[in-house]
Design an enzyme around this catalytic site. Structure first.
Site, PDB file in Angstrom:
ATOM      1  N   SER A 126       0.832  -1.207   0.000  1.00 30.71           N
ATOM      2  CA  SER A 126       0.000   0.000   0.000  1.00 30.71           C
ATOM      3  C   SER A 126       0.864   1.255   0.000  1.00 30.71           C
ATOM      4  O   SER A 126       1.981   1.251   0.524  1.00 30.71           O
ATOM      5  CB  SER A 126      -0.873  -0.016   1.260  1.00 30.71           C
ATOM      6  OG  SER A 126      -1.406   1.256   1.520  1.00 30.71           O
ATOM      7  N   TYR A 151      -1.523  -0.127  10.914  1.00 26.04           N
ATOM      8  CA  TYR A 151      -1.833  -0.785   9.632  1.00 26.04           C
ATOM      9  C   TYR A 151      -0.687  -0.527   8.651  1.00 26.04           C
ATOM     10  O   TYR A 151      -0.150  -1.462   8.050  1.00 26.04           O
ATOM     11  CB  TYR A 151      -3.146  -0.260   9.057  1.00 26.04           C
ATOM     12  CG  TYR A 151      -3.294  -0.526   7.574  1.00 26.04           C
ATOM     13  CD1 TYR A 151      -3.070   0.486   6.642  1.00 26.04           C
ATOM     14  CD2 TYR A 151      -3.609  -1.794   7.109  1.00 26.04           C
ATOM     15  CE1 TYR A 151      -3.168   0.241   5.292  1.00 26.04           C
ATOM     16  CE2 TYR A 151      -3.702  -2.046   5.750  1.00 26.04           C
ATOM     17  CZ  TYR A 151      -3.475  -1.017   4.855  1.00 26.04           C
ATOM     18  OH  TYR A 151      -3.568  -1.273   3.500  1.00 26.04           O
ATOM     19  N   LYS A 155       2.347  -3.059   6.793  1.00 27.60           N
ATOM     20  CA  LYS A 155       2.694  -3.129   5.361  1.00 27.60           C
ATOM     21  C   LYS A 155       4.196  -2.882   5.168  1.00 27.60           C
ATOM     22  O   LYS A 155       4.850  -3.549   4.365  1.00 27.60           O
ATOM     23  CB  LYS A 155       1.884  -2.110   4.552  1.00 27.60           C
ATOM     24  CG  LYS A 155       0.411  -2.450   4.439  1.00 27.60           C
ATOM     25  CD  LYS A 155       0.179  -3.824   3.777  1.00 27.60           C
ATOM     26  CE  LYS A 155      -1.288  -4.157   3.654  1.00 27.60           C
ATOM     27  NZ  LYS A 155      -1.532  -5.506   3.091  1.00 27.60           N
TER      28      LYS A 155
HETATM   29  C1  WQD Z   1      -9.252   9.220   1.909  1.00 32.86           C
HETATM   30  C2  WQD Z   1      -9.472  10.675   2.297  1.00 32.86           C
HETATM   31  C3  WQD Z   1      -9.917  11.001   4.629  1.00 32.86           C
HETATM   32  C4  WQD Z   1     -13.869   9.197   4.838  1.00 32.86           C
HETATM   33  C5  WQD Z   1      -6.529   3.981   3.537  1.00 32.86           C
HETATM   34  C6  WQD Z   1      -5.294   3.122   3.639  1.00 32.86           C
HETATM   35  C7  WQD Z   1      -4.951   2.589   2.281  1.00 32.86           C
HETATM   36  C8  WQD Z   1      -6.124   1.849   1.766  1.00 32.86           C
HETATM   37  C9  WQD Z   1      -7.337   2.778   1.671  1.00 32.86           C
HETATM   38  C10 WQD Z   1      -6.429  -0.476   2.114  1.00 32.86           C
HETATM   39  C11 WQD Z   1      -8.791  11.033   3.614  1.00 32.86           C
HETATM   40  C12 WQD Z   1     -11.102  11.452   3.762  1.00 32.86           C
HETATM   41  C13 WQD Z   1     -12.647   9.636   4.353  1.00 32.86           C
HETATM   42  C14 WQD Z   1     -14.834  10.146   5.280  1.00 32.86           C
HETATM   43  C15 WQD Z   1     -13.313  11.911   4.713  1.00 32.86           C
HETATM   44  N1  WQD Z   1      -6.373   0.764   2.625  1.00 32.86           N
HETATM   45  N2  WQD Z   1     -12.389  10.969   4.288  1.00 32.86           N
HETATM   46  N3  WQD Z   1     -14.508  11.478   5.185  1.00 32.86           N
HETATM   47  O1  WQD Z   1      -6.995   6.736   4.502  1.00 32.86           O
HETATM   48  O2  WQD Z   1      -6.265   7.481   2.152  1.00 32.86           O
HETATM   49  O3  WQD Z   1      -6.240   5.076   2.729  1.00 32.86           O
HETATM   50  O4  WQD Z   1      -7.594   3.257   2.999  1.00 32.86           O
HETATM   51  O5  WQD Z   1      -6.431  -0.825   0.988  1.00 32.86           O
HETATM   52  O6  WQD Z   1      -3.847   1.718   2.408  1.00 32.86           O
HETATM   53  O7  WQD Z   1      -4.220   3.921   4.078  1.00 32.86           O
HETATM   54  O8  WQD Z   1      -8.405   6.230   2.438  1.00 32.86           O
HETATM   55  O9  WQD Z   1     -10.755   6.582   1.840  1.00 32.86           O
HETATM   56  O10 WQD Z   1     -10.142   6.351   4.306  1.00 32.86           O
HETATM   57  O11 WQD Z   1      -9.549   8.433   3.068  1.00 32.86           O
HETATM   58  O12 WQD Z   1     -13.038  13.123   4.659  1.00 32.86           O
HETATM   59  O13 WQD Z   1     -15.948   9.819   5.735  1.00 32.86           O
HETATM   60  O14 WQD Z   1     -10.861  10.887   2.499  1.00 32.86           O
HETATM   61  O15 WQD Z   1      -9.711  11.894   5.711  1.00 32.86           O
HETATM   62  O16 WQD Z   1      -8.312  12.348   3.531  1.00 32.86           O
HETATM   63  P1  WQD Z   1      -6.938   6.501   3.031  1.00 32.86           P
HETATM   64  P2  WQD Z   1      -9.799   6.852   2.939  1.00 32.86           P
END
Ligand code: WQD
Length: 337
Positions: A126, A151, A155
């Protein structure tokens, strides 16, 4: 026909990858204890491909049960290892559960790969391994900063374990660093199925739009970015899936000297959270009920990929842009009502 073991095969990326492997002539078996998934996903895979996939409902943290899969399938040619917990937030609350599950299962799979002389191993890594990078876009050689969550640490450690383990074995390996996998298979038969309240942005948007959630929060709009919200590199899950098929072919066909190659899998485009929401509203014709909220612990400010290496060496060319990512995610949300 080469047989591939897909661990976590009932999961989001695992199931999409099984579809791609089957469509490219591989025989596939799955190992998934369904602690966070359902075997019904493989019925959908059969509807899409016309092919049945056997799932071994095994906890890969139990060595003997993992070994039994290989005893029954000594002809496994390659392994694609997805099985792991993947919630950033949950890992902060329960770090030891993450280290135990994600690392013990990986070690058992690698032990069996060595004992049964499995030729090829693909590890689901990731972009989180980069932490908060100093420069973006990130290359595979961009120095890794401290992981921003347990997490992410699993990785980073997982990559090191694979690299060291295969030095002492016949297995060749590829580490695939996904950026943000989103969207769903165009058939609407498989897609993301988060358990409980979604942590990830795309399901949070689609569940709010369809009314499963009353509203969603934008976690922070005071970051040093164009509109204050975080930047990510979203990539369609079907494009991610196809990269795994290409990775196996790369190891089978290339005399690449490297025993362990690393590839970024991102679109190369960075979009802010608010840009994604605006794009969803435009595509769906709906107004999304969201609020600007506080920053979320562990969030990286901005990251997106330079994936030139995957393009040049794997021949990987992402086909689906942000509009298709949003459209297929929204179609899937409406299909599972
Ligand atoms: C993206 C952006 C949140 C939800 C993680 C792991 C990555 C992969 C995907 C496994 C961020 C913002 C989110 C919400 C928001 N994991 N957000 N409101 O954290 O970049 O990646 O998940 O495959 O390895 O690190 O993904 O979609 O959680 O967040 O504002 O209700 O959206 O703060 O900026 P992330 P995400």
């Amino acid at each position: 026909m080469k047989k591939i073991l897909v661990t976590g095969g009932c999961g989001y990326i695992g199931s999409h990858t099984i579809v791609d492997l089957l469509e490219h002539g591989y025989e596939v078996i799955s190992a998934d204890n369904n602690s966070r998934s359902t075997e019904k996903v493989l019925d959908a895979v059969e509807k899409i491909t016309g092919k049945k996939v056997k799932n071994y409902t095994v906890n890969l943290c139990i060595y003997d049960d993992t070994y039994a899969i290989f005893q029954e399938n000594p002809d496994i040619s390659g392994i694609i290892h997805f099985a792991a917990y993947k919630s950033v937030g949950e890992s902060v609350e329960q770090p030891l559960m993450y280290f135990e599950n994600n690392l013990n299962s990986l070690i058992n799979i690698l032990k069996c790969a060595d004992e049964f002389g499995v030729d090829y191993f693909v590890f689901s890594s990731s972009c989180t391994v980069y932490g908060n990078p100093d420069q973006i876009p990130v290359l595979e050689t961009t120095p890794q900063k401290p992981a921003t969550s347990p997490y992410g640490a699993t990785k980073q450690m997982g990559e090191q374990i694979v690299e060291e383990a295969i030095k002492a074995s016949v297995t060749k390996a590829i580490l695939l660093r996904y950026f943000n996998p989103v969207g769903a298979h165009p058939s609407n038969l498989i897609g993301e199925m988060p358990l409980g309240k979604p942590a990830n942005l795309f399901p949070a948007i689609t569940q709010t739009a369809i009314g499963k959630l009353p509203m969603m929060q934008v976690w922070g709009n005071d970051y040093p970015t164009k509109d204050g919200s975080c930047i990510r590199d979203y990539i369609h899950v079907s494009d991610i899936a196809h990269a795994h098929t290409l990775a196996l072919g790369y190891m089978m066909n290339s005399a690449s000297a490297e025993k362990c190659s690393i590839f970024n899998l991102g679109s190369g485009n960075g979009y802010t959270v608010l840009e994604v929401i605006a794009a969803f509203e435009k595509i769906s014709g709906m107004s999304l009920n969201y609020q600007l909220g506080p920053r979320r612990a562990g969030d990286v400010i901005a990251i997106y990929a330079n994936s030139d290496k995957a393009r040049m060496e794997l021949g990987w060319v992402p086909k689906l842009g942000l509009e298709e990512m949003i459209r297929t995610a929204w179609n899937w949300e409406r299909a599972i009502q």
